[in-house]
Motif scaffolding. Structure first.
Motif, PDB file in Angstrom:
ATOM      1  N   THR A 234     -24.025  45.058 -22.104  1.00 25.83           N
ATOM      2  CA  THR A 234     -23.640  45.444 -23.023  1.00 25.83           C
ATOM      3  C   THR A 234     -23.975  47.098 -23.758  1.00 25.83           C
ATOM      4  O   THR A 234     -23.242  47.717 -24.910  1.00 25.83           O
ATOM      5  N   LEU A 304     -16.559  43.721 -24.244  1.00 28.42           N
ATOM      6  CA  LEU A 304     -17.417  44.130 -25.847  1.00 28.42           C
ATOM      7  C   LEU A 304     -17.173  42.917 -26.129  1.00 28.42           C
ATOM      8  O   LEU A 304     -18.529  42.116 -27.001  1.00 28.42           O
ATOM      9  N   LEU A 307     -18.550  39.642 -24.017  1.00 23.52           N
ATOM     10  CA  LEU A 307     -19.945  39.926 -23.846  1.00 23.52           C
ATOM     11  C   LEU A 307     -20.776  39.231 -25.644  1.00 23.52           C
ATOM     12  O   LEU A 307     -21.908  38.235 -25.279  1.00 23.52           O
ATOM     13  N   GLN A 308     -19.975  39.781 -26.249  1.00 25.73           N
ATOM     14  CA  GLN A 308     -20.821  39.525 -27.523  1.00 25.73           C
ATOM     15  C   GLN A 308     -20.421  37.532 -28.204  1.00 25.73           C
ATOM     16  O   GLN A 308     -21.555  36.396 -28.435  1.00 25.73           O
TER      17      GLN A 308
END
Length: 702
Positions: A234, A304, A307-308
């Motif tokens: 990240t 992104l 991944l969050q």
């Protein structure tokens, strides 16, 4: 036919994918008198299709037609062009090809689609919801669609690339579907198959709905995100400019694995270097040519976001594990380069109450897309397939497919070749013949025999019968093969997966009734564990209980009883240290007591030798390998004798007749094998070297 799922889609988005000139998808508009089930379909995928497939019985899966349909080589009837090629690539090629269409953005929300290639299935088939991993495409089960579709109603969740639905909203969406389907069919279990991120989603839904009958199958759960290398990705993505986005090459390397390791492993397996290099080149070519597809599946901003979401999904699921009551099967890969999956599998296995674990040491993160992974086989062999509230070992059995049978045969090939079993049987007129023609084709049939040391006789016998006669023998087995304490010392349940796949059932009166009523062939060893764990000098001695219960049950259903003897354990090994020796040593006595307490006591009310069922492993001295011999006596008819055999004296008389016939069969084999010129391994090897290693080795004259 599942109820309409259009309530999952906003009214402003009445279709799943945009209509256009695509050769893979076309829009389907339901008729006015049909439920508002909108969708698209290709030759393999559909969403909420209106056509109801013809139903059939699960028990009809074994047939000549099915042998073609289940074939893996791509040569069967009805197989679309290129299907064989798609399967040989382990699912990746099919995944990338179909993803090209599914990832086209239509501005829509997450939604369900159903594979079309599953074919017909029984009316009471459970619903299976597939929840995808970080890719979100929903094609993670593409290698398994056809087989799963034969016994499940399969729906797959698709999360569009540009969709930014929070994890909590995805939970609510899946939850609405689960509750709706449960309300429609409250007696049918709902399967949630979650891959990585999808595993967190499945756990969250299960924790929020403990009252619903859910079966969770979780592949490499992302609940381990806080201990994974993904956390380092990240800040790297956030710091790098868009033109230097490393996501696609990074994920490609994780998918491809270590090429050198793959080459070395294939050489060890006996594959030629040329074939290995060609296959490796083809696999890498597929992955490399799919870089643009991967880039479209996981662009920088989407990765992104995912991944969050992984971080929040992991935290959400972990915080609610204590509320999870569902039946769970965890599948852990040993070479997962994204997550510490094997350690996480162990953690969840010991943490969750109704949980089993299976390890795949040589597989990577994308488990269902790798070659050699058959989810249906896993479900069947772990006894996770059920159509009601509880798994019925007798009635929920689905016969192994030809491929599954082939894999079982291969896994025991060394032992069956080593023992080179000779089989004899007796026809109705009393004639002894080579082979198994004397075993009645139509059930119910009860095969009753002697249990060799450690049950060595079981595997060659069952495989011989299914190979030669296409009869699946339902073995009555000890409960230790079906349940195990998580903290105990007994072998892992995975050790017995092939037994359950082949139809073994735990010993219980109810299972006898169900099997006989379904006209099955049942295999029973009345001597049980006492015979299989006998002492020194007790080979070929029967340890049968005094009760003649199996005679009365067989007579109630008019089953034919076939006594048989088996010989050969004394040519494979000799007991050197038995129970009487071990019990004198304090350490071993404690271990035996501990193991015995772990397993169910089947004969608590019995007396004498048959009551002595202590669990132990005798010390065995291997011997120069001999040969196994099986002799099936003349079938004993019980049909028409139901009233007669209700009498205890009459049933005991028949019971002793069966026991005496088993002893006679053993004595006959012990005598006749002395004249077998190929009784031992070396003469058999010489014969096969001159006549071909697939040739049948002769034996004594009858």
């Amino acid at each position: 036919m599942p109820p309409a799922i259009s309530h999952l889609l906003p009214s402003t988005q009445p279709r799943l994918f945009p209509c256009g000139s695509s050769q893979l998808f076309r829009h389907h508009t339901p008729a006015k008198n049909q439920s508002n089930r909108v969708g698209i379909f290709t030759k393999r995928l559909a969403v909420s299709v209106n056509d109801v497939p013809a139903t059939r019985s699960v028990e009809k899966l074994w047939s000549e037609k099915e042998e073609i349909e289940w074939r893996e080589e791509g040569e069967g009837e009805g197989e679309g062009e290129g299907e064989g090629e798609r399967r040989n690539t382990g699912g990746w090629k099919a995944y990338f090809e179909d993803s090209k269409e599914l990832i086209k953005s239509d501005g829509g929300p997450p939604r369900w689609f159903s594979p079309l290639c599953g074919g017909s299935r029984p009316n009471n088939s459970p619903l299976l919801l597939f929840l995808p991993g970080i890719d979100g495409v929903g094609l993670g089960l593409i290698s398994n669609h056809q087989k799963l579709g034969k016994i499940f109603d399969v729906w797959c969740l698709h999360i569009p690339v540009m969709d930014r639905t929070p994890f909590t909203e995805l939970v609510k969406m899946v939850e609405r579907t689960v509750r709706s389907e449960n309300q429609s069919c409250p007696n049918r279990p709902i399967y949630l198959v979650g891959d990585s991120l999808g595993a967190c989603l499945a756990l969250a839904v299960a924790a929020r709905n403990p009252h619903i009958d859910l079966v969770l199958i979780l592949a490499n759960p992302a609940t381990s995100y806080s201990r994974s290398q993904l956390q380092q990705l990240t800040p790297l993505l956030e710091a790098m400019p868009g033109q230097l986005y490393p996501g696609v090459p990074y994920f490609l390397s994780l998918m491809a694995g270590d090429p050198l390791r793959m080459v070395l492993e294939n050489i060890v397996k006996g594959l030629s270097l040329q074939n290995t290099a060609r296959e490796l080149s083809e696999d890498l070519s597929i992955l490399s040519s799919s870089l643009p597809v991967l880039a479209d599946i996981l662009p920088r901003e989407t990765l992104l976001w995912k991944l969050q979401m992984l971080r929040s999904a992991s935290a959400y699921a972990n915080s609610r594990l204590h509320s999870t009551k569902a039946q769970i099967l965890i599948l852990s890969s040993g070479r997962d380069q994204l997550l510490p999956s094997q350690q996480e599998g162990e953690r969840l296995y010991h943490l969750l109450p109704k949980c089993q674990l299976r390890r795949f040491d040589d597989k990577g993160h994308f488990l269902f897309l790798e070659g050699g992974i058959d989810l249906l086989t896993i479900i069947k062999s772990t006894s996770f397939y059920r159509r009601g509230k509880y798994h019925d070992y007798a009635l929920d059995f689905i016969p192994p497919s030809p491929d599954e049978l082939k894999n079982v045969l291969e896994s025991y090939r060394f032992f069956t070749n080593l023992t080179s079993a000779v089989t004899l049987s007796t026809l109705e007129d009393g004639t002894i013949v080579r082979g198994l023609d004397g075993i009645p084709s139509e059930g119910p049939v009860l095969l009753v025999g002697y249990h060799m040391l450690l049950g060595w006789d079981l595997v060659p016998l069952v495989l011989k019968i299914v190979s030669e006669r296409k009869i699946f023998v339902r073995g009555i087995a000890h409960p230790m093969m079906f349940e195990r304490s998580k903290t105990g010392k007994m072998p892992e349940l995975s050790s017995y997966d092939s037994y359950r796949l082949m139809g073994a059932v735990p010993v219980a009166a109810s299972n006898f009734y169900k099997l006989f009523s379904s006209k099955a062939h049942v295999l029973l060893y009345p001597g049980g564990m006492r015979e299989a764990l006998h002492r020194k000098g007790e080979e070929y001695k029967l340890f049968w209980p005094e009760q003649a219960e199996f005679v009365r049950v067989a007579a109630r259903f008019g089953a034919k009883i076939v006594p048989f003897g088996s010989v050969g354990e004394d040519d494979l090994g000799q007991v050197a240290i038995d129970y009487d020796d071990l019990i004198k040593v304090p350490y071993f006595r404690t271990e035996i007591e501990s193991l015995t307490q772990e397993v169910a006591n089947l004969r608590g009310d019995a007396k004498g030798e048959v009551a002595n069922q202590q669990v132990h492993l005798p010390g065995i001295i291997p011997k120069y390998p001999g040969r196994f011999y099986y002799y099936f006596g003349k079938p004993i008819e019980t049909k028409g004798r139901e009233r007669e055999l209700r009498d205890r004296d009459k049933s005991h008389e028949l019971y002793m007749e069966v026991k005496s016939e088993v002893e006679r069969c053993i004595a006959y084999l012990k005598e006749k094998r002395e004249s077998d010129p190929y009784r031992y391994l070396l003469p058999r090897l010489v014969y096969q070297a001159t006549h071909g290693f697939t040739s049948d080795v002769p034996t004594f004259e009858i």
